[in-house]
Design a protein around this motif. Sequence first.
Motif, PDB file in Angstrom:
ATOM      1  N   ILE A 100       0.789  -1.346  -0.254  1.00  0.00           N
ATOM      2  CA  ILE A 100      -0.245   0.024   0.376  1.00  0.00           C
ATOM      3  C   ILE A 100       0.852   1.626   0.045  1.00  0.00           C
ATOM      4  N   SER A 101       0.431   1.979  -1.023  1.00  0.00           N
ATOM      5  CA  SER A 101       1.058   3.642  -1.005  1.00  0.00           C
ATOM      6  C   SER A 101       0.543   4.526  -1.089  1.00  0.00           C
ATOM      7  N   ILE A 102       0.919   5.647  -0.350  1.00  0.00           N
ATOM      8  CA  ILE A 102       0.016   6.818   0.331  1.00  0.00           C
ATOM      9  C   ILE A 102       0.362   8.099   0.695  1.00  0.00           C
ATOM     10  N   ARG A 103       0.013   8.867  -0.327  1.00  0.00           N
ATOM     11  CA  ARG A 103       0.879  10.237  -0.349  1.00  0.00           C
ATOM     12  C   ARG A 103      -0.014  11.301   0.085  1.00  0.00           C
ATOM     13  N   LEU A 104       0.715  12.135   0.963  1.00  0.00           N
ATOM     14  CA  LEU A 104       0.115  13.670   1.384  1.00  0.00           C
ATOM     15  C   LEU A 104       0.167  14.616   0.881  1.00  0.00           C
ATOM     16  N   TYR A 122       5.713  10.824   1.617  1.00  0.00           N
ATOM     17  CA  TYR A 122       5.599   9.702   1.106  1.00  0.00           C
ATOM     18  C   TYR A 122       5.198   8.385   2.262  1.00  0.00           C
ATOM     19  N   ILE A 123       4.095   7.413   2.170  1.00  0.00           N
ATOM     20  CA  ILE A 123       4.085   6.452   2.703  1.00  0.00           C
ATOM     21  C   ILE A 123       4.085   4.633   2.518  1.00  0.00           C
ATOM     22  N   GLN A 124       4.679   3.646   3.210  1.00  0.00           N
ATOM     23  CA  GLN A 124       4.564   2.731   2.285  1.00  0.00           C
ATOM     24  C   GLN A 124       4.540   1.880   3.237  1.00  0.00           C
ATOM     25  N   SER A 125       3.776   0.223   3.412  1.00  0.00           N
ATOM     26  CA  SER A 125       3.009  -0.658   3.995  1.00  0.00           C
ATOM     27  C   SER A 125       4.163  -1.677   3.840  1.00  0.00           C
ATOM     28  N   VAL A 141      -0.029   5.189   9.698  1.00  0.00           N
ATOM     29  CA  VAL A 141       0.327   6.727   8.832  1.00  0.00           C
ATOM     30  C   VAL A 141       0.651   7.367  10.394  1.00  0.00           C
ATOM     31  N   ASN A 142       2.070   7.726  11.116  1.00  0.00           N
ATOM     32  CA  ASN A 142       2.484   9.174  11.848  1.00  0.00           C
ATOM     33  C   ASN A 142       3.511  10.059  12.018  1.00  0.00           C
ATOM     34  N   LEU A 143       1.991  10.535  11.627  1.00  0.00           N
ATOM     35  CA  LEU A 143       2.497  12.659  11.305  1.00  0.00           C
ATOM     36  C   LEU A 143       2.974  13.063  12.118  1.00  0.00           C
ATOM     37  N   ASN A 144       3.497  12.312  13.642  1.00  0.00           N
ATOM     38  CA  ASN A 144       4.494  13.378  14.037  1.00  0.00           C
ATOM     39  C   ASN A 144       6.409  12.916  13.362  1.00  0.00           C
ATOM     40  N   GLU A 145       5.976  11.989  12.724  1.00  0.00           N
ATOM     41  CA  GLU A 145       7.586  11.812  12.142  1.00  0.00           C
ATOM     42  C   GLU A 145       7.404  12.018   9.983  1.00  0.00           C
ATOM     43  N   LEU A 146       6.462  13.573  10.639  1.00  0.00           N
ATOM     44  CA  LEU A 146       6.323  13.564   8.805  1.00  0.00           C
ATOM     45  C   LEU A 146       6.836  15.311   9.216  1.00  0.00           C
ATOM     46  N   ASP A 147       6.979  15.979   9.941  1.00  0.00           N
ATOM     47  CA  ASP A 147       7.524  16.841  10.097  1.00  0.00           C
ATOM     48  C   ASP A 147       6.170  17.778   9.665  1.00  0.00           C
ATOM     49  N   LEU A 148       5.141  18.117   9.500  1.00  0.00           N
ATOM     50  CA  LEU A 148       4.280  18.818   8.391  1.00  0.00           C
ATOM     51  C   LEU A 148       3.807  19.848   9.286  1.00  0.00           C
TER      52      LEU A 148
END
Length: 255
Positions: A100-104, A122-125, A141-148
């Motif tokens: 699974i691929s997730i893109r923000l 990008y986040i990938q399973s 999907v750990n948003l805290n690790e993406l520095d958003l």
Amino acid sequence: MANNRNKYHKSLTRTAKSILIIAFLLIENALIYSQSFDPIDTPLFEFALVPQSQRIDEKPFDVSKLEYFSDMEDLGELSIKSKIITMCKISPNFGQIAGISIRLEPENVTYIPGYSLRDRYYIQSSWLSGPQLDYSIITEVNLNELDLLPCVYNVYTNFFLIGFLYFKSSKPIQHTIRISKDQLEILSQEKENQESGISYDIINTFKNIDKKFWRVSYKGRITDSLRRGVELNNVNLYLEISDEYKKIGSSPFRC
């Protein structure tokens, strides 16, 4: 003459074989190329929000007990420290690898000097090898690790398959979510006195009976919603005295 005819026939045979091999390779590559663009069905995605209280202890939690929604927009309030779980069932065949691929992608974000914001995240399973039937694949999907930065994000989720010399992907499903800033908290650093049973708070006042004055003590720790210490560079601490606020501390606060 006979030798010349034999050489001629051998030359024709080699040429014919070469043409057949080239034709076979071209047809095979064309089939593989066209197969790579064959659409695959999009699985049914479900989304859940992990409560921050379950993440503070950093203990394993059962994802099956979370409340799942078919639309990511129904998760409620999200912050830059949130954790989202995506789940869907996939069935890769023998010799296939699935994931699974997730893109923000941020939308209409306000620029902050000195901060580097990417165009997409990008986040990938983890990879799943077939054969599998209706396997529930989980993506964290750990948003805290993406520095958003807090803003509106378009989120695209899709399923992909990798086989021998081909790659297939489902049509991405788009969701639009708003990610807000995190809520800070001030925790007391004072420990309870076991002998007296007194429990201290963040700000405490102590009366000096002999000299007749009060002493104010601040023993606080500023943390994010995951109880992790943060450093703040623009904070002032005030105490209300006789309907007036008196400044008793200033930034930076390091916790």
